[in-house]
Each structure stands twice: as structure tokens, then as C-alpha cells.
Design an enzyme around this catalytic site. Structure first.
Site, PDB file in Angstrom:
ATOM      1  N   ASP A 137       0.915  -1.095   0.151  1.00 26.97           N
ATOM      2  CA  ASP A 137      -0.005   0.173  -0.063  1.00 26.97           C
ATOM      3  C   ASP A 137       0.887   1.210  -0.086  1.00 26.97           C
ATOM      4  OD1 ASP A 137      -2.033  -1.538   0.114  1.00 26.97           O
ATOM      5  OD2 ASP A 137      -2.768  -1.269   2.026  1.00 26.97           O
TER       6      ASP A 137
ATOM      7  N   PHE B 158       2.312   2.011  -3.282  1.00 24.76           N
ATOM      8  CA  PHE B 158       1.299   2.350  -4.156  1.00 24.76           C
ATOM      9  C   PHE B 158       1.033   3.781  -3.948  1.00 24.76           C
ATOM     10  CE2 PHE B 158      -2.980   3.365  -5.227  1.00 24.76           C
ATOM     11  CZ  PHE B 158      -3.181   2.860  -6.440  1.00 24.76           C
ATOM     12  N   ASP B 159       1.040   3.977  -2.730  1.00 22.72           N
ATOM     13  CA  ASP B 159       0.686   5.769  -2.596  1.00 22.72           C
ATOM     14  C   ASP B 159       1.798   6.477  -2.926  1.00 22.72           C
ATOM     15  OD1 ASP B 159      -1.729   4.871  -1.431  1.00 22.72           O
ATOM     16  OD2 ASP B 159      -0.845   4.970   0.981  1.00 22.72           O
TER      17      ASP B 159
ATOM     18  N   SER C 171     -35.199  -4.370 -19.865  1.00 24.77           N
ATOM     19  CA  SER C 171     -35.106  -5.346 -18.508  1.00 24.77           C
ATOM     20  C   SER C 171     -35.451  -6.604 -18.985  1.00 24.77           C
ATOM     21  CB  SER C 171     -36.343  -4.903 -17.878  1.00 24.77           C
ATOM     22  OG  SER C 171     -37.594  -4.853 -18.427  1.00 24.77           O
ATOM     23  N   LEU C 172     -35.453  -7.730 -18.143  1.00 25.89           N
ATOM     24  CA  LEU C 172     -35.719  -8.992 -18.441  1.00 25.89           C
ATOM     25  C   LEU C 172     -36.921  -9.442 -17.921  1.00 25.89           C
ATOM     26  CD1 LEU C 172     -32.021 -10.093 -16.817  1.00 25.89           C
ATOM     27  CD2 LEU C 172     -32.773 -10.176 -19.232  1.00 25.89           C
TER      28      LEU C 172
ATOM     29  N   GLU D 203     -25.812 -16.838 -15.113  1.00 22.32           N
ATOM     30  CA  GLU D 203     -25.040 -16.065 -14.406  1.00 22.32           C
ATOM     31  C   GLU D 203     -25.829 -15.299 -13.346  1.00 22.32           C
ATOM     32  OE1 GLU D 203     -24.453 -12.223 -16.870  1.00 22.32           O
ATOM     33  OE2 GLU D 203     -24.178 -13.731 -18.149  1.00 22.32           O
TER      34      GLU D 203
ATOM     35  N   LYS E   7     -27.785 -12.868 -10.794  1.00 22.07           N
ATOM     36  CA  LYS E   7     -28.359 -11.492 -11.083  1.00 22.07           C
ATOM     37  C   LYS E   7     -28.112 -10.725 -10.045  1.00 22.07           C
ATOM     38  CE  LYS E   7     -32.981 -10.012 -12.117  1.00 22.07           C
ATOM     39  NZ  LYS E   7     -32.798  -8.447 -11.969  1.00 22.07           N
TER      40      LYS E   7
ATOM     41  N   ASP F  84     -27.937  -7.507  -7.529  1.00 21.69           N
ATOM     42  CA  ASP F  84     -28.923  -6.611  -7.039  1.00 21.69           C
ATOM     43  C   ASP F  84     -28.334  -5.257  -6.858  1.00 21.69           C
ATOM     44  OD1 ASP F  84     -31.365  -5.714  -6.252  1.00 21.69           O
ATOM     45  OD2 ASP F  84     -31.349  -6.783  -4.111  1.00 21.69           O
TER      46      ASP F  84
ATOM     47  N   ARG G  33     -29.584   3.743 -15.794  1.00 26.79           N
ATOM     48  CA  ARG G  33     -30.748   3.238 -16.464  1.00 26.79           C
ATOM     49  C   ARG G  33     -31.727   4.285 -16.689  1.00 26.79           C
ATOM     50  NH1 ARG G  33     -33.384  -1.456 -17.163  1.00 26.79           N
ATOM     51  NH2 ARG G  33     -32.185  -2.478 -15.627  1.00 26.79           N
TER      52      ARG G  33
ATOM     53  N   GLU H  66     -23.522  -3.746 -13.120  1.00 24.28           N
ATOM     54  CA  GLU H  66     -24.239  -3.445 -12.187  1.00 24.28           C
ATOM     55  C   GLU H  66     -23.288  -2.841 -11.133  1.00 24.28           C
ATOM     56  OE1 GLU H  66     -28.515  -3.956 -11.339  1.00 24.28           O
ATOM     57  OE2 GLU H  66     -27.450  -4.544 -12.861  1.00 24.28           O
TER      58      GLU H  66
ATOM     59  N   TYR I 277     -21.584  -7.003 -17.584  1.00 23.45           N
ATOM     60  CA  TYR I 277     -21.775  -8.306 -17.906  1.00 23.45           C
ATOM     61  C   TYR I 277     -22.415  -8.211 -19.562  1.00 23.45           C
ATOM     62  CZ  TYR I 277     -26.003  -6.482 -15.846  1.00 23.45           C
ATOM     63  OH  TYR I 277     -26.933  -5.688 -15.443  1.00 23.45           O
TER      64      TYR I 277
ATOM     65  N   LYS J 141     -29.159 -16.792 -20.209  1.00 25.54           N
ATOM     66  CA  LYS J 141     -29.106 -16.188 -21.464  1.00 25.54           C
ATOM     67  C   LYS J 141     -28.712 -17.306 -22.795  1.00 25.54           C
ATOM     68  CE  LYS J 141     -27.440 -11.959 -19.476  1.00 25.54           C
ATOM     69  NZ  LYS J 141     -26.295 -11.067 -19.198  1.00 25.54           N
TER      70      LYS J 141
ATOM     71  N   LYS K 166     -35.887 -15.386 -10.280  1.00 25.59           N
ATOM     72  CA  LYS K 166     -35.447 -14.542  -8.851  1.00 25.59           C
ATOM     73  C   LYS K 166     -35.838 -15.519  -7.843  1.00 25.59           C
ATOM     74  CE  LYS K 166     -37.133 -10.369  -9.091  1.00 25.59           C
ATOM     75  NZ  LYS K 166     -36.498  -8.776  -8.974  1.00 25.59           N
TER      76      LYS K 166
HETATM   77  S1  IVH Z   1     -28.669  -8.873 -18.970  1.00 23.02           S
HETATM   78  C1  IVH Z   1     -31.344  -7.010 -22.195  1.00 23.02           C
HETATM   79  N1  IVH Z   1     -27.515  -9.801 -16.798  1.00 23.02           N
HETATM   80  O1  IVH Z   1     -31.339  -6.956 -14.072  1.00 23.02           O
HETATM   81  C2  IVH Z   1     -30.985  -7.633 -21.003  1.00 23.02           C
HETATM   82  N2  IVH Z   1     -29.085  -8.207 -16.276  1.00 23.02           N
HETATM   83  O2  IVH Z   1     -34.182  -6.945 -14.380  1.00 23.02           O
HETATM   84  C3  IVH Z   1     -29.555  -6.948 -20.358  1.00 23.02           C
HETATM   85  N3  IVH Z   1     -29.051  -7.584 -14.083  1.00 23.02           N
HETATM   86  O3  IVH Z   1     -31.596  -4.513 -16.676  1.00 23.02           O
HETATM   87  C4  IVH Z   1     -29.550  -7.348 -19.046  1.00 23.02           C
HETATM   88  N4  IVH Z   1     -27.747  -8.942 -13.295  1.00 23.02           N
HETATM   89  O4  IVH Z   1     -30.227  -4.041 -14.541  1.00 23.02           O
HETATM   90  C5  IVH Z   1     -28.244  -9.101 -17.183  1.00 23.02           C
HETATM   91  N5  IVH Z   1     -26.393 -10.681 -14.938  1.00 23.02           N
HETATM   92  C6  IVH Z   1     -27.081 -10.034 -15.208  1.00 23.02           C
HETATM   93  C7  IVH Z   1     -27.702  -9.152 -14.604  1.00 23.02           C
HETATM   94  C8  IVH Z   1     -28.618  -8.142 -15.081  1.00 23.02           C
HETATM   95  C9  IVH Z   1     -28.455  -7.902 -12.994  1.00 23.02           C
HETATM   96  C10 IVH Z   1     -30.253  -6.386 -13.772  1.00 23.02           C
HETATM   97  C11 IVH Z   1     -29.933  -5.523 -15.278  1.00 23.02           C
HETATM   98  C12 IVH Z   1     -31.234  -5.637 -15.982  1.00 23.02           C
HETATM   99  C13 IVH Z   1     -32.244  -6.171 -14.842  1.00 23.02           C
HETATM  100  C14 IVH Z   1     -33.407  -6.967 -15.455  1.00 23.02           C
END
Ligand code: IVH
Length: 670
Positions: free
Chosen positions: A34, A37-38, A83-84, A113, A115, A117, A136, A172, A224, A291, A315
Site C-alpha cells: 500500500d 502504491f501511495d 429489462s428481463l 450468471e 443477477k 441486485d 438506467r 451493475e 456483463y 441467456k 428470481k
Molecule cells: S442482462 C437485455 N445480466 O437486472 C438484458 N442483467 O431486471 C440485459 N441485472 O436490466 C441485462 N444482473 O439491470 C443482465 N447478469 C445480469 C444481470 C442483469 C442484474 C439487472 C439489469 C437488468 C435487470 C433486469
């Protein structure tokens, strides 16, 4: 050094610091101490200050923040932020997979992958440099929060390797649990209401005006999703791996944060794994995203109006269990706030055994009609502390009675009070209630306050329990024998404490002011008060109007200061602390505000300012060793610009490439 050499050194330092940041924050594998680095960072800061013409907008020195954004500019997304579609059951995932099978021929590869939060962000890079970061918003347009995002150390400012000329990466931003807990600990110390969860705190933080505060909050990121024209890959996983090579923090296969799955069974395996393993993560996830891997197939599947057909979110349910409420106990906090606690029959929930849950306050108990011996429903969602969300009233004993909230403090028996607008009951016996006494002294000795070597919270508890101290001033009367007679206290330990107390007399005024524990006077407020009033005596004498006239002191703080100085016990402790010799005013140097921080720099001041008058600003430049000049030339190092800076000055500054800073950036320099 010649100018050329200087420019080269700045480039070298920048590259090296960027690499070390990457090693530390993305790879979690630092290769430098550290301290070293500083030193590198300090050298770069100095050179940039001296040769602003070579300072890069994306320099790693930007990580500490300092710029203020009053209003975030609204910008339109290059690609809408979709959104998803969400699902909550395995059947819905199976339906998703079936739908795709019908639409697409041949084998289909999926990528599963986490999700995250957190707060969604889209970051555009141009020629390998971070260009713009946008929230967003409503999906079509969001807020430009570039300066704040630049402080997040896992987000690269400069990319490596063969990146496309221009692209956007989405992901995120979140606050790690460790950071969130520390932040709440600090809030608790100054008696402020705690943040409820990490997600909302991250979202509030990223929209703060002062990027220096954002920098201190240690946000983190996972990215991502790469978007752009003619991108050099054909699958999602390839994109993620490329993004990793360019320097982004992406989900890694080796952590099982991302996984290629060839069948519905493998998808379920991933979901099942994370449904439990998520509780061990240092950040929040609220599900899993599935995906289609191939970009061609994604295109074939297309979109609905709101979300892509090639992806779905699963979810997690907030986990709930039923258990018996054995007893309601009441905790007294440092500030005297009473928190009712549910003591439960131990039960396994979200990976840990839960024995206690917060009941928040009297209203909550009344609203849910929670009674001892009830079977209650306990939930662990985004919040760290589990909560009771319901009661099985039908299973209740017919003789059960509604809960009577306590009327007296469980620690000192003083009658509790509840002020209008406060959800909580308080014990008003500030100086006679043991947890409040201990809390005050623990705050006094804490690292950011008096930072007394050798003393910790445990020792304070012991000293209060043994009746050796009743307040922070008593610490300075402790004698060697008194400490030496305590169990486990040897020569060295005792001497260390006594030396620490003597040394604490050097602590500057603003920290003493923070240490004395006025409600709502945290570290930053203490600094502002010290700067404005210069001594404790002046603060004590100040009227309500005079207090709120100081920078950033609002009505709530002013009232709290007045109340503090009205209290006899406070007055007594303050008088003793002054007698002991603590710093109760700014030092000569602080008063003169002199330094050589601006040595060798020439400033031009233009426009109208909010924090200073123009003369004060010039004075401050000179007191810190800088020169003030009235006209812009090649020799000008900086222009400090306020509102309505003259257009001809602006043009000249741009022609000569002289750096323009605002008054906040100037303040940060001195
Ligand atoms: S893919 C077109 N991957 O969840 C879709 N979204 O409820 C692109 N999110 O809009 C999003 N983890 O803000 C994707 N591994 C992940 C995610 C993720 C969290 C969020 C993101 C998205 C929202 C949808």
C-alpha cells in the site's frame, strides 16, 4: 527533468497505477505494498499539479474524486436499456427453454450468471478511455454520472489490448456488505438512522453530488453485457472473456459466477447451487439470469417490447421460516434508542441459524400484533437482519395477551420518552445509563476521534463496570495502579494506555469536536464547524441563526448543538476536558491557513463564487504559496472559474490548454 521526460514519466506512472489498481480491485491479487502504491500516486498527483497540460482526464488520480455535480445531465441511451422477463418457478424456466427449442433448430448453448441486485449502469468507452457513464433512468434516457463512476476502482479508466474503437458495457454497481456494515457502524456512532439495505445505499451514493464522498464509499461493480457496432465476437461468453482481457471486472467461470449450460438440468443445477451459496457472497444477488450464448441465435429470437426473448431472470424467493417467539427483550443503544428484539427458537434460515430478529419499534409490534409464544414468520431478504413479517394468529393460545411495550429503561429503570415524529422510544438518562455511558466513551476513543492507543471498547466496558470512569474526561485521571490492578493488565499495556492518553492531547480541534459526541455532528460536520467557528467557545456561544449560517449546518444540527451545550453534565465534562489540555481551538497554523501546497503554481481567478469572495480566494492562493495573476498566459497553471466567467477568458484558456477548475477542486488542492 525536461518537459518531454516529465510527460513520459506521467505516462509511465499512469500505466503502472492503472495496472496496480487492476491487480488489486479486479484480480484481488496486489503485487505492491500500500505504501509503495501511495508513493506512485503521490508522485503522479504532484506532477499533474505542476504540469496540468499533461494531466489526463482519465488519470487514476481521479479515483479520489473532488468534482461536484449539482445537476446530473440527462442523456439518451445509444441502445435502450431493456429489462428481463422475470420468473419465480422452475416450470417457467422449463417453459422458456421449450419455447426456444421450438423456435431454433439444433443444439442450444445457454449461459447462466448471477443477477446482481445493484444499480444498472451503461459505460461508453472511446479509444480505450472511459467516456461516459449513464444510469438506467427510464430505459430510454438516464443521468450522466461519469465523475462518480470514475471513482469506482474496479471500473477501468483506460483499457488494455485490442478493444473496439467505441462500445458500451453494461453491468451493475453495488456496495459490498463489508462496506455497508462499516458505514452503518459509523452512522450508529453519531446517532443517525441506519441505512436499510446495501442496494438503496449504493443507489443513493452513486447519485451524490460530491464525487469525493462517492470515492470513500468503496462501491464495486460487475459488468456483463457488451454492446456496439461490428463487435469482434459471436457469443456472449466470448464477449465476457474479451471484456476481462480489456480490464473489466466480469463474472468468472472459476468462481462459478458464470457457466455455460447445455441442458435444462445444468441450468437447474446452477440455480440450486446459488439458491444456497448466495448467502456466502459479500454482495446481494436476487436471482440468476439465463441467456442464449450465440449472438446469431439471440438475433433470431429477437425481442418483445420490453425485454429480449433470448434471456430470462429466475428470481430467488426471500427465504421464510416459521418458528416460535420465546421472548421480547429490549436493547439500549449508545444514543439511548430502544430496540425491541425477538428472541426466537433457533431456526435455519438463508444459510445461518437465526436466534434473534429486530422488531424495530412499538408500532411494528402493534401493527403485526406480535406476542410471546406466537408462531412467527421470519424472513431474510435484502436486509441483513432478519425480520418478522407475520404471525400465525390461528395457532395462538386463547389466553394470550397483546404485548405491553416497556415503560422504563431495562438498563437503568428511567421512564422512557417518545418524541413526536420519532419511531423509537428513548432513555433520557444520558449520563447514568450504562450502555449510553459506554457508548459515549467508546466513540470518544475511536479511531476517527481521539484514536487512543491501547484502549478498545472492551477495556471501556470494564472500566465503566468497575466504576473507574463515568465519562471521557475521567480517562485522563486514571492512575497506573488503578489499571495495573485489573485482571490481565500488565506493565506494558498500562503504560501504553497512559501514553496514548497523553498523546491524544495533540489531536487537532476538529477531531476533538467530533469526539465529544454531539448528536448529528459527524466527522465532516465537525470539520465545517471547526473551520467556521475556530473554537469550541465560539460554537458554544453561537445562536441558532449563527449556527445555520455556517456552511452545511442545517436546523437539525443547530438544534442538537444548542441542546448539547444546555446540558449540565455535558458542560461539566467539557470543562474537565479543557482543563486536561485537549485542543479546543484551531492551531496557529490552521488559523493562518498557511502551507506550501501551491508553491510554483500561478492562478487566474475569474467569475463569481459561492464558497469564497474573490478576495478570499486570492488570499487563500497566496497563503498556500501560490501566485495570483490577472491575465492568462502560458505560465498560468490553473484558472479557478466561478459562475459567469468571461467568454474571452474562456477562449484564451482553451487556446492555451490551461486547466480550468471550480472552487471545490481548488479547495481539494489546499
Ligand atoms: S442482462 C437485455 N445480466 O437486472 C438484458 N442483467 O431486471 C440485459 N441485472 O436490466 C441485462 N444482473 O439491470 C443482465 N447478469 C445480469 C444481470 C442483469 C442484474 C439487472 C439489469 C437488468 C435487470 C433486469
Amino acid at each position: 527533468m525536461t518537459l518531454e521526460q516529465t510527460q513520459k514519466r506521467i505516462k509511465e506512472l499512469t500505466a503502472s497505477i492503472n495496472q496496480h489498481n487492476y491487480n488489486y480491485y479486479v484480480l484481488s491479487n496486489p503485487t505492491i505494498s500500500d505504501f509503495d502504491f501511495d508513493m506512485l500516486l503521490e508522485e503522479l498527483q504532484k506532477l499533474e499539479l505542476e504540469f496540468p497540460q499533461f494531466a489526463d482526464e482519465n488519470s487514476p488520480t481521479k479515483r479520489v474524486g473532488g468534482s461536484i455535480t449539482k445537476n446530473f445531465e440527462t442523456v439518451k441511451h445509444n441502445y435502450p436499456m431493456l429489462s428481463l422477463s422475470n420468473s419465480y418457478s422452475r416450470e417457467e424456466i422449463a417453459d422458456f427453454e421449450n419455447r426456444i427449442k421450438k423456435l431454433i433448430d439444433g443444439e442450444i448453448e445457454y449461459v447462466c450468471e448471477l443477477k446482481y441486485d445493484g444499480v444498472a449502469i451503461g459505460i461508453t468507452y472511446k479509444n480505450g478511455k472511459l467516456f461516459r457513464a449513464v444510469t438506467r433512468g427510464d430505459g430510454v434516457q438516464g443521468d450522466n454520472i461519469t465523475e462518480n463512476v470514475k471513482t469506482i476502482r474496479s471500473i477501468p479508466l483506460q483499457l488494455n489490448g485490442d478493444f473496439p474503437e467505441e462500445f458500451e458495457i453494461r453491468g451493475e454497481i453495488f456496495m459490498p456488505h463489508k462496506v455497508f456494515e462499516q458505514l452503518n457502524k459509523e452512522k450508529e456512532e453519531i446517532g443517525e438512522q441506519l441505512y436499510a439495505n446495501a442496494r438503496n445505499t449504493a443507489s443513493g451514493t452513486i447519485k451524490m453530488q460530491d464525487s469525493a464522498v462517492v470515492a470513500q464509499r468503496k462501491l464495486d461493480s460487475y459488468l456483463y453485457f457488451v454492446l456496439g457496432e461490428n463487435l469482434p465476437f459471436t457469443t456472449h461468453l466470448e464477449a465476457i472473456n474479451k471484456a476481462k482481457a480489456w480490464g473489466f471486472k466480469v463474472p468468472l467461470e472459476e468462481n462459478n459466477f458464470i457457466k455455460k449450460c447445455n441442458s435444462i438440468d445444468e441450468i437447474f443445477e446452477f440455480i440450486n447451487y446459488w439458491d444456497t451459496a448466495r448467502h456466502q457472497l459479500d454482495f446481494d444477488i436476487d436471482g440468476v439470469v439465463i441467456k442464449v450464448n450465440s449472438y446469431n441465435k439471440q438475433q433470431e429470437l429477437g425481442m418483445t417490447a420490453k425485454s429480449p426473448k433470448w434471456a430470462i431472470a429466475y428470481k430467488f424467493k426471500a427465504e421464510q421460516v416459521k418458528t416460535k417467539l420465546l421472548e421480547i427483550t429490549y436493547q439500549v443503544g449508545r444514543t439511548g434508542a430502544i430496540t425491541p428484539v425477538a428472541n426466537l427458537q433457533p431456526v435455519l434460515l438463508a444459510g445461518t441459524t437465526v436466534k434473534r430478529a429486530s422488531l424495530h419499534n412499538a408500532d411494528q409490534i402493534e401493527k403485526l400484533d406480535i406476542r410471546v409464544n406466537d408462531i412467527v414468520l421470519v424472513e431474510k431478504g435484502g436486509e441483513i437482519i432478519p425480520k418478522i413479517v407475520g404471525v400465525e394468529a390461528t395457532q395462538r393460545d386463547i389466553f394470550s395477551q397483546p404485548t405491553q411495550y416497556i415503560k422504563n429503561c431495562p438498563e437503568c429503570n428511567t421512564a422512557l420518552i417518545r418524541t413526536e415524529g420519532d419511531a423509537k422510544h428513548f432513555c433520557p438518562n444520558e449520563w447514568g445509563c450504562p450502555p449510553q455511558i459506554k457508548g459515549k466513551i467508546a466513540h470518544f476513543i475511536s479511531r476517527k476521534a481521539m484514536n487512543i492507543d491501547g484502549l478498545g471498547e472492551e477495556t471501556i466496558d470494564l472500566l465503566v463496570d468497575k466504576n473507574l470512569i463515568k465519562n471521557s474526561a475521567d480517562l485522563y485521571n486514571l492512575r497506573f495502579e488503578q489499571l495495573f490492578n485489573l485482571e490481565g493488565f500488565k506493565d506494558k499495556k498500562v503504560q501504553n494506555i497512559l501514553d496514548g492518553l497523553v498523546q491524544s492531547k495533540q489531536i487537532p480541534f476538529e477531531r476533538v469536536l467530533y469526539a465529544i459526541g454531539i448528536r448529528f455532528v459527524g466527522e465532516t460536520v465537525a470539520k465545517k464547524l471547526a473551520k467556521h467557528f475556530k473554537s469550541l467557545e465560539n460554537i458554544r456561544k453561537a445562536s441558532f441563526e449563527e449556527l445555520i449560517a455556517a456552511d452545511e449546518i442545517g436546523e437539525k444540527i443547530a438544534e442538537s448543538i444548542l441542546l448539547f451545550f444546555e446540558n449540565e453534565s455535558n458542560k461539566e465534562v467539557i470543562a474537565k476536558l479543557e482543563q486536561v489540555g485537549l485542543n479546543f481551538s484551531l492551531s496557529e497554523d490552521q488559523l493562518a491557513n498557511t502551507s506550501n501546497k501551491l508553491e510554483g503554481l500561478t492562478f487566474v481567478v475569474s467569475g463569481v463564487f459561492t464558497l469564497f469572495s474573490r478576495d478570499e480566494l486570492k488570499d487563500s492562493i497566496e497563503k498556500n504559496g501560490g501566485k495570483v495573476s490577472s491575465s492568462i498566459s502560458k505560465k498560468t497553471s490553473y484558472i479557478v472559474a466561478g459562475e459567469n466567467m468571461g467568454p474571452s477568458k474562456l477562449q484564451k484558456a482553451q487556446e492555451l490548454g490551461v486547466k480550468i477548475i471550480d472552487e471545490n477542486a481548488f479547495l481539494a488542492m489546499v
